[in-house]
Each structure stands twice: as C-alpha cells, then as structure tokens.
Design a protein around this motif. Structure first.
Motif, PDB file in Angstrom:
ATOM      1  N   LYS A 219      42.369 -62.278  55.441  1.00  0.00           N
ATOM      2  CA  LYS A 219      41.157 -62.621  54.684  1.00  0.00           C
ATOM      3  C   LYS A 219      39.933 -61.917  55.263  1.00  0.00           C
ATOM      4  O   LYS A 219      39.157 -61.297  54.530  1.00  0.00           O
ATOM      5  CB  LYS A 219      40.959 -64.134  54.722  1.00  0.00           C
ATOM      6  N   PHE A 220      39.758 -61.982  56.574  1.00  0.00           N
ATOM      7  CA  PHE A 220      38.570 -61.397  57.177  1.00  0.00           C
ATOM      8  C   PHE A 220      38.658 -59.882  57.284  1.00  0.00           C
ATOM      9  O   PHE A 220      37.636 -59.201  57.305  1.00  0.00           O
ATOM     10  CB  PHE A 220      38.264 -62.040  58.522  1.00  0.00           C
ATOM     11  N   ARG A 221      39.860 -59.347  57.320  1.00  0.00           N
ATOM     12  CA  ARG A 221      40.006 -57.882  57.285  1.00  0.00           C
ATOM     13  C   ARG A 221      39.494 -57.364  55.938  1.00  0.00           C
ATOM     14  O   ARG A 221      38.793 -56.368  55.880  1.00  0.00           O
ATOM     15  CB  ARG A 221      41.452 -57.470  57.502  1.00  0.00           C
ATOM     16  N   LYS A 222      39.846 -58.063  54.854  1.00  0.00           N
ATOM     17  CA  LYS A 222      39.354 -57.666  53.522  1.00  0.00           C
ATOM     18  C   LYS A 222      37.838 -57.785  53.445  1.00  0.00           C
ATOM     19  O   LYS A 222      37.164 -56.895  52.916  1.00  0.00           O
ATOM     20  CB  LYS A 222      40.004 -58.533  52.437  1.00  0.00           C
ATOM     21  N   ALA A 223      37.295 -58.867  53.966  1.00  0.00           N
ATOM     22  CA  ALA A 223      35.837 -59.052  53.969  1.00  0.00           C
ATOM     23  C   ALA A 223      35.177 -57.950  54.793  1.00  0.00           C
ATOM     24  O   ALA A 223      34.153 -57.386  54.388  1.00  0.00           O
ATOM     25  CB  ALA A 223      35.469 -60.425  54.525  1.00  0.00           C
ATOM     26  N   ASN A 224      35.772 -57.628  55.922  1.00  0.00           N
ATOM     27  CA  ASN A 224      35.247 -56.575  56.793  1.00  0.00           C
ATOM     28  C   ASN A 224      35.226 -55.224  56.082  1.00  0.00           C
ATOM     29  O   ASN A 224      34.238 -54.490  56.163  1.00  0.00           O
ATOM     30  CB  ASN A 224      36.100 -56.512  58.069  1.00  0.00           C
ATOM     31  N   MET A 225      36.269 -54.917  55.368  1.00  0.00           N
ATOM     32  CA  MET A 225      36.324 -53.645  54.630  1.00  0.00           C
ATOM     33  C   MET A 225      35.252 -53.611  53.543  1.00  0.00           C
ATOM     34  O   MET A 225      34.629 -52.580  53.314  1.00  0.00           O
ATOM     35  CB  MET A 225      37.716 -53.419  54.033  1.00  0.00           C
ATOM     36  N   ARG A 226      35.027 -54.736  52.892  1.00  0.00           N
ATOM     37  CA  ARG A 226      33.969 -54.800  51.873  1.00  0.00           C
ATOM     38  C   ARG A 226      32.592 -54.626  52.505  1.00  0.00           C
ATOM     39  O   ARG A 226      31.722 -53.970  51.941  1.00  0.00           O
ATOM     40  CB  ARG A 226      34.045 -56.122  51.108  1.00  0.00           C
ATOM     41  N   LEU A 227      32.383 -55.207  53.682  1.00  0.00           N
ATOM     42  CA  LEU A 227      31.095 -55.036  54.357  1.00  0.00           C
ATOM     43  C   LEU A 227      30.880 -53.575  54.747  1.00  0.00           C
ATOM     44  O   LEU A 227      29.769 -53.060  54.631  1.00  0.00           O
ATOM     45  CB  LEU A 227      31.005 -55.939  55.587  1.00  0.00           C
ATOM     46  N   MET A 228      31.939 -52.918  55.190  1.00  0.00           N
ATOM     47  CA  MET A 228      31.826 -51.499  55.524  1.00  0.00           C
ATOM     48  C   MET A 228      31.516 -50.668  54.279  1.00  0.00           C
ATOM     49  O   MET A 228      30.750 -49.708  54.334  1.00  0.00           O
ATOM     50  CB  MET A 228      33.090 -51.001  56.208  1.00  0.00           C
ATOM     51  N   GLU A 229      32.094 -51.060  53.144  1.00  0.00           N
ATOM     52  CA  GLU A 229      31.786 -50.406  51.864  1.00  0.00           C
ATOM     53  C   GLU A 229      30.309 -50.595  51.522  1.00  0.00           C
ATOM     54  O   GLU A 229      29.631 -49.653  51.092  1.00  0.00           O
ATOM     55  CB  GLU A 229      32.669 -51.028  50.777  1.00  0.00           C
ATOM     56  N   LEU A 230      29.791 -51.803  51.737  1.00  0.00           N
ATOM     57  CA  LEU A 230      28.382 -52.084  51.482  1.00  0.00           C
ATOM     58  C   LEU A 230      27.491 -51.220  52.377  1.00  0.00           C
ATOM     59  O   LEU A 230      26.498 -50.658  51.906  1.00  0.00           O
ATOM     60  CB  LEU A 230      28.083 -53.568  51.705  1.00  0.00           C
ATOM     61  N   VAL A 231      27.839 -51.104  53.644  1.00  0.00           N
ATOM     62  CA  VAL A 231      27.064 -50.261  54.566  1.00  0.00           C
ATOM     63  C   VAL A 231      27.020 -48.827  54.047  1.00  0.00           C
ATOM     64  O   VAL A 231      25.958 -48.192  54.026  1.00  0.00           O
ATOM     65  CB  VAL A 231      27.642 -50.308  55.997  1.00  0.00           C
ATOM     66  N   LYS A 232      28.145 -48.317  53.588  1.00  0.00           N
ATOM     67  CA  LYS A 232      28.191 -46.948  53.057  1.00  0.00           C
ATOM     68  C   LYS A 232      27.264 -46.810  51.856  1.00  0.00           C
ATOM     69  O   LYS A 232      26.512 -45.840  51.745  1.00  0.00           O
ATOM     70  CB  LYS A 232      29.627 -46.585  52.676  1.00  0.00           C
ATOM     71  N   ARG A 233      27.299 -47.778  50.966  1.00  0.00           N
ATOM     72  CA  ARG A 233      26.450 -47.722  49.774  1.00  0.00           C
ATOM     73  C   ARG A 233      24.965 -47.786  50.143  1.00  0.00           C
ATOM     74  O   ARG A 233      24.149 -47.038  49.603  1.00  0.00           O
ATOM     75  CB  ARG A 233      26.827 -48.852  48.814  1.00  0.00           C
ATOM     76  N   LEU A 234      24.616 -48.670  51.074  1.00  0.00           N
ATOM     77  CA  LEU A 234      23.218 -48.770  51.509  1.00  0.00           C
ATOM     78  C   LEU A 234      22.759 -47.482  52.189  1.00  0.00           C
ATOM     79  O   LEU A 234      21.647 -47.011  51.948  1.00  0.00           O
ATOM     80  CB  LEU A 234      23.040 -49.957  52.471  1.00  0.00           C
ATOM     81  N   THR A 235      23.626 -46.916  53.005  1.00  0.00           N
ATOM     82  CA  THR A 235      23.304 -45.664  53.699  1.00  0.00           C
ATOM     83  C   THR A 235      23.136 -44.532  52.689  1.00  0.00           C
ATOM     84  O   THR A 235      22.186 -43.746  52.786  1.00  0.00           O
ATOM     85  CB  THR A 235      24.412 -45.312  54.712  1.00  0.00           C
ATOM     86  N   ASP A 236      24.041 -44.448  51.739  1.00  0.00           N
ATOM     87  CA  ASP A 236      23.947 -43.417  50.700  1.00  0.00           C
ATOM     88  C   ASP A 236      22.665 -43.573  49.888  1.00  0.00           C
ATOM     89  O   ASP A 236      21.988 -42.589  49.589  1.00  0.00           O
ATOM     90  CB  ASP A 236      25.161 -43.447  49.770  1.00  0.00           C
ATOM     91  N   ASP A 237      22.329 -44.809  49.533  1.00  0.00           N
ATOM     92  CA  ASP A 237      21.090 -45.058  48.789  1.00  0.00           C
ATOM     93  C   ASP A 237      19.870 -44.609  49.599  1.00  0.00           C
ATOM     94  O   ASP A 237      18.968 -43.966  49.071  1.00  0.00           O
ATOM     95  CB  ASP A 237      20.934 -46.541  48.458  1.00  0.00           C
ATOM     96  N   TYR A 238      19.862 -44.953  50.865  1.00  0.00           N
ATOM     97  CA  TYR A 238      18.738 -44.573  51.725  1.00  0.00           C
ATOM     98  C   TYR A 238      18.632 -43.043  51.846  1.00  0.00           C
ATOM     99  O   TYR A 238      17.560 -42.478  51.683  1.00  0.00           O
ATOM    100  CB  TYR A 238      18.896 -45.212  53.112  1.00  0.00           C
ATOM    101  N   ASN A 239      19.759 -42.405  52.098  1.00  0.00           N
ATOM    102  CA  ASN A 239      19.756 -40.930  52.240  1.00  0.00           C
ATOM    103  C   ASN A 239      19.336 -40.237  50.943  1.00  0.00           C
ATOM    104  O   ASN A 239      18.621 -39.253  50.967  1.00  0.00           O
ATOM    105  CB  ASN A 239      21.121 -40.425  52.705  1.00  0.00           C
ATOM    106  N   ALA A 240      19.767 -40.775  49.812  1.00  0.00           N
ATOM    107  CA  ALA A 240      19.384 -40.191  48.513  1.00  0.00           C
ATOM    108  C   ALA A 240      17.874 -40.300  48.300  1.00  0.00           C
ATOM    109  O   ALA A 240      17.250 -39.381  47.767  1.00  0.00           O
ATOM    110  CB  ALA A 240      20.131 -40.895  47.377  1.00  0.00           C
ATOM    111  N   LYS A 241      17.310 -41.408  48.735  1.00  0.00           N
ATOM    112  CA  LYS A 241      15.869 -41.611  48.586  1.00  0.00           C
ATOM    113  C   LYS A 241      15.086 -40.668  49.523  1.00  0.00           C
ATOM    114  O   LYS A 241      14.080 -40.102  49.123  1.00  0.00           O
ATOM    115  CB  LYS A 241      15.544 -43.064  48.913  1.00  0.00           C
ATOM    116  N   ILE A 242      15.579 -40.475  50.718  1.00  0.00           N
ATOM    117  CA  ILE A 242      14.877 -39.642  51.715  1.00  0.00           C
ATOM    118  C   ILE A 242      15.024 -38.151  51.415  1.00  0.00           C
ATOM    119  O   ILE A 242      14.071 -37.393  51.533  1.00  0.00           O
ATOM    120  CB  ILE A 242      15.436 -39.935  53.134  1.00  0.00           C
ATOM    121  N   PHE A 243      16.212 -37.735  51.016  1.00  0.00           N
ATOM    122  CA  PHE A 243      16.492 -36.302  50.875  1.00  0.00           C
ATOM    123  C   PHE A 243      16.337 -35.771  49.455  1.00  0.00           C
ATOM    124  O   PHE A 243      16.686 -34.647  49.171  1.00  0.00           O
ATOM    125  CB  PHE A 243      17.887 -35.970  51.413  1.00  0.00           C
ATOM    126  N   HIS A 244      15.824 -36.581  48.540  1.00  0.00           N
ATOM    127  CA  HIS A 244      15.621 -36.088  47.162  1.00  0.00           C
ATOM    128  C   HIS A 244      14.221 -36.263  46.724  1.00  0.00           C
ATOM    129  O   HIS A 244      13.369 -36.827  47.024  1.00  0.00           O
ATOM    130  CB  HIS A 244      16.553 -36.821  46.188  1.00  0.00           C
TER     131      HIS A 244
END
Length: 170
Positions: free
Chosen positions: A145-170
């Motif tokens: 259960k927590f491994r799945k939650a952990n993977m989803r949190l890592m997915e969220l981090v990637k999305r937040l990072t991508d959003d931030y980088n898109a805002k800074i570099f565009h």
C-alpha cells in the motif's frame, strides 16, 4: 572457538527478519520524506526562498506531513485533489513508520509469521506497557500500500518540478 551450532546474533533468523521488515520502512520513510520536501519546495513560486525549506530538517514527521498538505492545497489545489488519497495516507504511514523506527519486534514463534511490539502507552487513564501485533501478511499488505503511495508522491514531485521548470525556462 565458537561452540558447535553457534550462530552470531546478527545471523539469527528473527534478527534477519526484523532487519528486513524495519529496513523496508526506513527506506520508504527516506523516500517519502524526500518527496514531501520536494512537494514543499516546488509548490511555491520561489523554491529558493520558501521559509519551510529551511525549517524542514528540524520538523517532526507529523509537522512535515501537515506542511506538505498545507502547501500543496494552497499553491496547487488541482494537484491536491488529484493526490488527496496519498496525502491522506501520510499520517497512517507515520504511525507504522514510528512503530518500525522506535520499537523492537518480538516474534511470537519460530515460524516468524507474527510479531508484537511493546511500547509505553495509556490505557483507560493508566500508563503502562502495551502491545501492538502484526503478521507478516499485514506487513506485506502495508508495504504494498505505501509503496504505491510512495510512487504516486514521486510522480507528483516530477509533475511539480516539470511545471516549475516550464515556467522558469519558457
């Protein structure tokens, strides 16, 4: 010379099982704390000047969870709603993680399929030694259960990072 049949403490089956179980939780705890830190960092407009980043190291796990949820809700409500289930599981994870991090496992018998943990707690207004029990099947389900939650949190981090980088570099 060791007596015949002697097994060093660290090679005893119950010790090895405890290392495996507790080790999985401590590894997941590191990953989840890393995710929470990054969610806090990339939830704001300026990750380098976010006051929580500098406080994170000194926070207790409960506070880290509350701040992660607060920042995600405040700065990215869409993501909060999408990852609400995983956010809700963080407090439950904290409870099991605290058990694994603070208490020793005492296996019920040689099958190593069930264990208990003693702790000091309050029952009906009286403080004393209490016990929590887990089975290996419980642990397997909790870890999954927590491994799945952990993977989803890592997915969220990637999305937040991508959003931030898109805002800074565009």
């Amino acid at each position: 010379m060791e007596p015949k049949g002697y097994m060093p403490y660290y090679e005893e089956p119950d010790v090895m099982a405890e290392i495996d179980i507790r080790g999985r939780f401590m590894m997941m705890s590191c990953d989840i704390e890393w995710s929470m830190l990054n969610i806090i960092i990339y939830s704001t407009d300026d990750p380098h000047n976010h006051h929580r980043v500098h406080q994170f190291k000194g926070m207790m796990m409960h506070e880290k969870i509350q701040n992660t949820i607060c920042d995600l809700k405040r700065y990215h409500p869409k993501y909060y709603n999408e990852y609400k289930e995983e956010m809700g599981q963080l407090m439950e994870f904290k409870e099991v993680r605290n058990d694994m991090g603070h208490y020793r496992l005492q296996f019920i018998d040689e099958s190593l399929k069930e264990f208990k943990m003693s702790y000091i707690g309050d029952k009906n207004g009286v403080e004393g030694v209490l016990w929590k029990s887990y089975t290996i099947d419980d642990m397997r389900n909790i870890i999954t259960k927590f491994r799945k939650a952990n993977m989803r949190l890592m997915e969220l981090v990637k999305r937040l990072t991508d959003d931030y980088n898109a805002k800074i570099f565009h």
